[in-house]
Write a protein that holds these residues in place. Sequence first.
Motif, PDB file in Angstrom:
ATOM      1  N   SER A   1       2.224  -5.938  -0.526  1.00 50.62           N
ATOM      2  CA  SER A   1       2.607  -6.099  -1.927  1.00 50.62           C
ATOM      3  C   SER A   1       2.859  -7.577  -2.192  1.00 50.62           C
TER       4      SER A   1
ATOM      5  N   GLY B   1       7.312  -6.765   0.648  1.00 49.72           N
ATOM      6  CA  GLY B   1       8.222  -5.699   1.060  1.00 49.72           C
ATOM      7  C   GLY B   1       7.548  -4.379   1.373  1.00 49.72           C
ATOM      8  N   LYS B   2       6.306  -4.220   0.935  1.00 47.33           N
ATOM      9  CA  LYS B   2       5.562  -2.980   1.170  1.00 47.33           C
ATOM     10  C   LYS B   2       4.176  -3.321   1.712  1.00 47.33           C
TER      11      LYS B   2
ATOM     12  N   TRP C   1       3.974   1.782   3.067  1.00 43.61           N
ATOM     13  CA  TRP C   1       5.016   1.624   4.076  1.00 43.61           C
ATOM     14  C   TRP C   1       6.048   0.600   3.603  1.00 43.61           C
ATOM     15  N   ASP C   2       7.307   0.867   3.879  1.00 44.16           N
ATOM     16  CA  ASP C   2       8.398  -0.067   3.600  1.00 44.16           C
ATOM     17  C   ASP C   2       8.521  -0.992   4.810  1.00 44.16           C
TER      18      ASP C   2
ATOM     19  N   ALA D   1      10.847  -3.002   5.625  1.00 48.74           N
ATOM     20  CA  ALA D   1      12.198  -3.082   6.188  1.00 48.74           C
ATOM     21  C   ALA D   1      12.415  -2.008   7.254  1.00 48.74           C
ATOM     22  N   THR D   2      11.733  -0.860   7.093  1.00 52.64           N
ATOM     23  CA  THR D   2      11.962   0.256   8.012  1.00 52.64           C
ATOM     24  C   THR D   2      10.732   0.673   8.790  1.00 52.64           C
TER      25      THR D   2
END
Length: 99
Positions: free
Chosen positions: A77, A81-82, A94-95, A97-98
């Motif tokens: 993105s 972040g994605k 997908w994120d 951060a995780t």
Amino acid sequence: KDLICSGAPRSLYWDRSLTTCAHAGAVKHCTFSPLIGEKIMLATCSSDHSCKVWDVSNGECKHVLKHEHEITYAEFSSCGGKLATCEPHRCSIWDMATG
């Protein structure tokens, strides 16, 4: 083998001996993230049904994103972040951060 990835305004020549985990299959596509804080990430898409996300500064594999089929394309993105990954007939978001 080595990996060369290019995306304006960045290019990368990466000796795979520097990586802590490598793909078991051929790398089909790679893409850089935008600058995230002070880091740039690299996503590599493989015929081994995974997309791996790497910290370019140290070669560390941050995420292994498993799929049912080979991954042919990925794109971060605009904020980094994605990550969208594409396999035949399916895309996933997908994120970062995780994972």
